[in-house]
Motif scaffolding. Structure first.
Motif, short mmCIF file in Angstrom:
data_model
loop_
_atom_site.label_atom_id
_atom_site.label_comp_id
_atom_site.label_asym_id
_atom_site.label_seq_id
_atom_site.Cartn_x
_atom_site.Cartn_y
_atom_site.Cartn_z
N TRP A 124 0.82 -1.20 0.00
CA TRP A 124 0.00 0.00 0.00
C TRP A 124 0.86 1.25 0.00
CZ3 TRP A 124 -4.43 -1.79 -1.24
CH2 TRP A 124 -4.87 -3.00 -0.73
N ALA A 125 0.42 2.26 -0.71
CA ALA A 125 1.14 3.54 -0.77
C ALA A 125 1.32 4.13 0.62
CB ALA A 125 0.39 4.51 -1.68
N ARG A 126 0.32 4.02 1.47
CA ARG A 126 0.43 4.62 2.81
C ARG A 126 1.49 3.94 3.66
NH1 ARG A 126 -5.30 2.42 4.16
NH2 ARG A 126 -4.78 0.29 4.72
N TYR A 135 0.70 9.91 1.56
CA TYR A 135 -0.62 10.37 1.97
C TYR A 135 -1.43 9.20 2.53
CZ TYR A 135 0.51 14.31 -1.09
OH TYR A 135 1.12 15.37 -1.70
N GLY A 136 -2.32 9.51 3.46
CA GLY A 136 -3.20 8.50 4.02
C GLY A 136 -4.54 8.51 3.33
N GLY A 137 -5.51 7.95 4.02
CA GLY A 137 -6.86 7.85 3.50
C GLY A 137 -7.45 6.52 3.90
N PRO A 186 -4.71 13.69 3.47
CA PRO A 186 -3.84 14.08 4.58
C PRO A 186 -2.44 13.50 4.41
CG PRO A 186 -5.56 12.55 5.31
CD PRO A 186 -5.81 12.84 3.88
N VAL A 187 -1.43 14.32 4.64
CA VAL A 187 -0.04 13.89 4.53
C VAL A 187 0.34 13.09 5.77
CG1 VAL A 187 2.36 14.68 4.39
CG2 VAL A 187 0.59 15.87 3.09
#
Length: 168
Positions: free
Chosen positions: A97-99, A130-132, A159-160
């Motif tokens: 995952w990117a986060r 970034y989150g999410g 959100p960063v």
């Protein structure tokens, strides 16, 4: 459009020397060199007189082949590939995952989280995570904006979680 995409990807991988201290630089100064006449058009009108790491020049050539005009939903894969292709990391990150990018980059690849959480204040070449509620997003800061699997002048609207650099 391809020249613009190439320039943006290159800028994402270039040193932070122009916007941050030398300690934050991704530029390998002993190996840096100027651009050839053939390379200068790819790097834009402000590239003259600057020195570039040969790895970053190669990354720009690779980016030119891989760039997409729109989001493909594979941001972390593109950032991983760019970091690996430029020899910023010695093996391809494995997180899904990117986060998760910031955690893996700091734990396994020597990146450091910097104090700012403002993507516009991130040094050129920084990895912004970034989150999410889903996989999140990750992109590289460029001179003119941000790049991952696509190019944008604005940071991603999430959100960063952190901004990361790899000190020399």
């Amino acid at each position: 459009m391809i020249k613009f995409q190439l320039t943006v990807m290159l800028a994402a991988l270039l040193s932070t020397a122009a916007v941050a201290s030398a300690d934050d630089s991704l530029l390998d100064k002993p190996k840096s060199r100027g651009l050839s006449a053939e390379e200068k058009p790819m790097f834009g009108p402000k590239s003259g007189g600057l020195h570039y790491d040969p790895r970053m020049i190669r990354a720009a050539q690779i980016a030119r082949q891989r760039a997409h005009p729109h989001m493909t939903w594979h941001c972390w894969a593109y950032v991983k590939d760019a970091l690996l292709a430029a020899n910023v990391v010695q093996s391809r990150p494995t997180s899904a995952w990117a986060r998760q990018a910031g955690t893996e980059l700091t734990r396994n690849y020597g990146f450091q989280k910097i104090s700012t959480m403002d993507p516009y204040k991130a040094p050129v070449g920084a990895v912004i995570v970034y989150g999410g509620q889903d996989a999140g997003h990750v992109e590289l800061r460029t001179e003119n904006g941000f790049v991952s699997d696509f190019i944008s002048r604005q940071p991603y609207p999430r959100p960063v979680l952190g901004i990361y650099i790899k000190p020399v």
